[in-house]
Scaffold this motif. Structure first.
Motif: not given
Length: 334
Positions: A21, A49, A53-54, A62, A65
């Protein structure tokens, strides 16, 4: 690292999943690569995942990850060596509204999730595959159960993704037991792909009796999963952000109110005694306890922000809890 079967799929995964994450935001690329390399070198292959994230990290929307994992797999040539899980449904549609003083307000965020309509699910998997640099994921979760969208719509879209080869398996996260049973019934009735994994918050501490949170695995769900072993329980926050060794961290944990009470105090005391007996940490005892569970079996997700946290989790894989320690841990509580 030992391996365990995912549901009754015939596919095995490492007994612990690595939570990714924070990679690409809170955890920089060199540290992330180091942890991923070490996890793979230790026999781990289950990577977890999500497309969101994140989003709560400053400057993030977002997807960082997934992008980092895509770079790592391309750089290392490891796509075929990992079991890759990602999720849809947790993107927040108005990030500024969900941030207060730079921190996520989860009560607000919960009203702004993207949902799991068919178009969101189909677009979501394609976007995740682009970021990950792969043509399929091994496990595709509904991240946040969405009561506003008919389950039939979501399940049909997920089934289409599996039939198209974009995902091998599906799962559900943050879901109530009755909804999970409904999902399974609909999948069976229509011949759609059924979930093989359920991802919930689960740890050695038990939620307080007053707690009513869809995302925490309570007694009803644990009984259900024990009776339906075609579903694997994948446990996030297995050490509740390290609260077993740090009272200050415990008091500051936003989820502590869901656990605080005499039962947790009694169980923490036994964790401390077992840890002292074995010369390990309380966090390592809690993680080892999860790895000993069979009713139901549990695959914990270990999310580590720093290399030091990664190194601290690894000894838990070698902690052998004898019958006496297991009995005392099971019996503890108020």
């Amino acid at each position: 690292m030992k391996r365990t079967e995912l549901g009754r799929t015939g596919t095995t995964v490492s007994q612990v999943a690595l939570g990714c994450m924070l990679m690409g935001t809170y955890t920089d690329q060199p540290t992330s690569y180091r942890m991923l390399d070490a996890f793979l070198g230790a026999g781990g292959d289950f990577l977890d995942t999500a497309n969101c994230y994140s989003w709560w990290h400053a400057g993030s929307a977002g997807g960082e990850s997934e992008e980092l994992l895509g770079r790592w797999m391309a750089d290392r040539g490891t796509r075929d060596d990992v079991f890759l899980a990602t999720k849809v449904g947790g993107i927040v549609t108005d990030v500024p509204a969900a941030l207060v003083d730079g921190r996520a307000d989860w009560d607000v965020a919960s009203k702004l999730f993207e949902g799991t309509g068919a178009d969101v699910v189909r677009r979501g998997v394609d976007a995740s595959l682009r970021r990950l640099g792969t043509d399929h994921v091994d496990l595709y979760y509904v991240h946040v159960d969405d009561p506003a969208t008919p389950l039939e719509e979501t399940l049909e879209a997920l089934d289409g993704i599996v039939r198209a080869g974009k995902a091998r398996h599906i799962g559900w996260s943050n879901v109530r037991t009755w909804r999970l049973e409904r999902i399974r019934q609909l999948a069976d009735r229509h011949g759609w792909t059924a979930p093989v994994a359920v991802q919930q918050q689960h740890s050695y501490l038990r939620p307080a009796p007053r707690t009513d949170r869809a995302g925490i695995a309570g007694p009803e769900l644990l009984d259900y999963l024990t009776a339906h072993d075609d579903l694997s329980l994948v446990a996030y926050s297995p050490i509740l952000q390290g609260i077993y060794d740090d009272p200050d961290r415990r008091a500051a944990h936003r989820m502590w109110s869901a656990y605080s009470g005499p039962d947790s105090e009694a169980r923490l005391a036994v964790v401390g005694k077992v840890a002292a007996d074995l010369g390990v940490t309380g966090n390592q005892v809690a993680l080892a306890w999860l790895l000993h569970q069979r009713t139901p079996a549990v695959v914990p997700i270990v999310g580590t922000r720093t290399w030091e946290q990664f190194e601290a989790f690894r000894p838990a894989l070698d902690v052998e809890l004898g019958a006496e320690h297991l009995a005392s841990l099971e019996a503890a509580g108020a």
